[in-house]
Design an enzyme around this catalytic site. Structure first.
Site, PDB file in Angstrom:
ATOM      1  N   HIS A   6      68.043   3.421  67.480  1.00 20.40           N
ATOM      2  CA  HIS A   6      67.006   3.572  66.510  1.00 20.40           C
ATOM      3  C   HIS A   6      67.151   2.614  65.451  1.00 20.40           C
ATOM      4  O   HIS A   6      68.230   2.365  64.929  1.00 20.40           O
ATOM      5  CB  HIS A   6      67.177   5.184  66.196  1.00 20.40           C
ATOM      6  N   GLU A  49      66.820   3.128  62.373  1.00 21.53           N
ATOM      7  CA  GLU A  49      67.494   3.520  61.071  1.00 21.53           C
ATOM      8  C   GLU A  49      68.915   3.399  61.290  1.00 21.53           C
ATOM      9  O   GLU A  49      69.699   3.042  60.415  1.00 21.53           O
ATOM     10  CB  GLU A  49      67.122   5.040  61.105  1.00 21.53           C
ATOM     11  N   ASN A  94      62.249  13.864  67.719  1.00 26.30           N
ATOM     12  CA  ASN A  94      63.450  13.165  67.130  1.00 26.30           C
ATOM     13  C   ASN A  94      63.593  13.670  65.568  1.00 26.30           C
ATOM     14  O   ASN A  94      62.754  13.664  64.825  1.00 26.30           O
ATOM     15  CB  ASN A  94      63.593  11.625  66.935  1.00 26.30           C
ATOM     16  N   TRP A  95      64.348  14.750  65.511  1.00 30.81           N
ATOM     17  CA  TRP A  95      64.400  15.685  64.171  1.00 30.81           C
ATOM     18  C   TRP A  95      65.109  14.779  63.087  1.00 30.81           C
ATOM     19  O   TRP A  95      64.927  15.245  61.835  1.00 30.81           O
ATOM     20  CB  TRP A  95      65.403  16.799  64.232  1.00 30.81           C
ATOM     21  N   LYS A  96      65.814  13.603  63.226  1.00 31.05           N
ATOM     22  CA  LYS A  96      66.573  12.910  62.327  1.00 31.05           C
ATOM     23  C   LYS A  96      67.559  14.072  61.579  1.00 31.05           C
ATOM     24  O   LYS A  96      67.955  14.816  62.040  1.00 31.05           O
ATOM     25  CB  LYS A  96      65.600  12.234  61.422  1.00 31.05           C
ATOM     26  N   GLY A 154      58.734  11.841  65.161  1.00 30.92           N
ATOM     27  CA  GLY A 154      59.745  12.172  64.032  1.00 30.92           C
ATOM     28  C   GLY A 154      59.175  13.243  63.330  1.00 30.92           C
ATOM     29  O   GLY A 154      59.247  14.447  63.720  1.00 30.92           O
ATOM     30  N   GLY A 155      58.667  12.889  61.930  1.00 27.91           N
ATOM     31  CA  GLY A 155      58.019  13.880  61.233  1.00 27.91           C
ATOM     32  C   GLY A 155      57.212  15.135  62.001  1.00 27.91           C
ATOM     33  O   GLY A 155      57.470  16.141  61.576  1.00 27.91           O
ATOM     34  N   GLU A 194      59.085   1.254  68.840  1.00 30.41           N
ATOM     35  CA  GLU A 194      58.816   1.563  67.572  1.00 30.41           C
ATOM     36  C   GLU A 194      58.766   0.733  66.506  1.00 30.41           C
ATOM     37  O   GLU A 194      59.734   0.330  66.302  1.00 30.41           O
ATOM     38  CB  GLU A 194      59.961   2.626  67.187  1.00 30.41           C
ATOM     39  N   GLY A 235      57.646   6.494  59.953  1.00 26.52           N
ATOM     40  CA  GLY A 235      57.684   7.678  58.750  1.00 26.52           C
ATOM     41  C   GLY A 235      57.005   7.297  57.514  1.00 26.52           C
ATOM     42  O   GLY A 235      57.060   7.528  56.237  1.00 26.52           O
ATOM     43  N   SER A 245      54.889   7.414  63.451  1.00 28.21           N
ATOM     44  CA  SER A 245      53.722   8.168  62.806  1.00 28.21           C
ATOM     45  C   SER A 245      52.888   8.858  63.816  1.00 28.21           C
ATOM     46  O   SER A 245      51.621   9.031  63.426  1.00 28.21           O
ATOM     47  CB  SER A 245      53.014   7.401  61.673  1.00 28.21           C
TER      48      SER A 245
END
Ligand code: PGA
Length: 245
Positions: free
Chosen positions: A91, A93, A9-11, A228-229, A162, A168, A207
């Site tokens: 998600h 977010e 997930n590149w966000k 993600g990151g 999640e 993150g 993470s």
């Protein structure tokens, strides 16, 4: 046996150059597990061309509406038309910053199924909910509406657990915490239909890194990860994929 899936997930990160760099690296060294990449909307067409069908490309969101006067929205039909295979829904977010509730998320899942897209439904508790001992109640509530409305179509879902406090933050849930939450999610699926709990993949996200992926992915109820990151670095992401056997 459920095949492991690792999703990136590149966000709201990336550029044409990064899309080229990451997708070329993944296409050149296709991992042995199933991989899906979720770039931002503007890079979907480029990602699809670079993936050449070797990886699934997904969208990070979709409209709850089929079509119409909804400025700024992207429909499931448009995504399917482009060749997109998967979509994220719910998600944290989106729940937090865009006030998405379980009914809206369920409508998005329905739009996805109407167009043959495979959705990943994200669920997870906040730190406050965990500290108040309401993790299981939160997960049960987030699953209840989609499972009730979707009925038999639920078998086509992937679920991502999640915990919001681990996203993150660099603060990964322990393998024991993850396994307990995944087992609980599976028990909720089994309460609907024993077949669902065997079929549906439950990914962990929050993470995930190359260093913690082997232990997380070794848990019996963990079927891969939503990253993600760490997915913004090709070598790190490939190392995470290598941990998913
Ligand atoms: P993270 O994000 O790996 O950067 O914690 C995971 C996610 O939000 O899907």
């Amino acid at each position: 046996m459920r095949r492991k899936l690792v999703a990136a997930n590149w966000k709201m990160h990336g550029s044409r150059a990064l899309t080229e760099q990451l997708l070329s690296a993944l296409a050149a060294r296709p991992p042995s597990c199933e991989v899906a990449v979720f770039p931002p909307f503007p890079y979907l067409a480029q990602a699809l061309a670079l993936a050449e069908g070797r990886l699934d490309i997904g969208a990070q969101d979709l409209s709850a509406h089929a079509q119409g006067a909804y400025t700024g929205e992207v429909s499931a039909a448009m995504l399917a038309d482009l060749g997109v295979r998967r979509v994220l829904a719910g998600h944290s977010e989106r729940r937090q910053y865009h006030h998405e509730d379980d009914l809206l998320i369920t409508a998005k899942l329905e739009r996805a199924f109407e167009q043959g897209l495979m959705p990943i439904l994200c669920v997870g508790e906040t730190l406050q909910q965990r500290e108040h001992g309401t993790t299981e109640a939160t997960l049960a509530a987030q699953l209840a509406t989609p499972l009730r409305v979707l009925g038999e179509r639920s078998a086509l879902l992937t679920i991502a657990y999640e915990p919001v406090w681990a996203i993150g933050t660099g603060c990964t849930a322990t393998a024991a915490q993850v396994q307990a939450a995944h087992a609980f999610i599976r028990s909720q699926l089994a309460a609907r239909d024993a077949k669902l709990s065997k079929l549906i993949r439950v990914l962990y996200g929050g993470s995930v890194k190359a260093a913690n992926a082997p232990e997380l992915f070794a848990q019996p109820d963990v079927d891969g990860g939503l990253v993600g990151g760490a997915a913004l670095d090709a070598n790190e992401f490939l190392a995470i994929c290598a941990a998913a056997r």
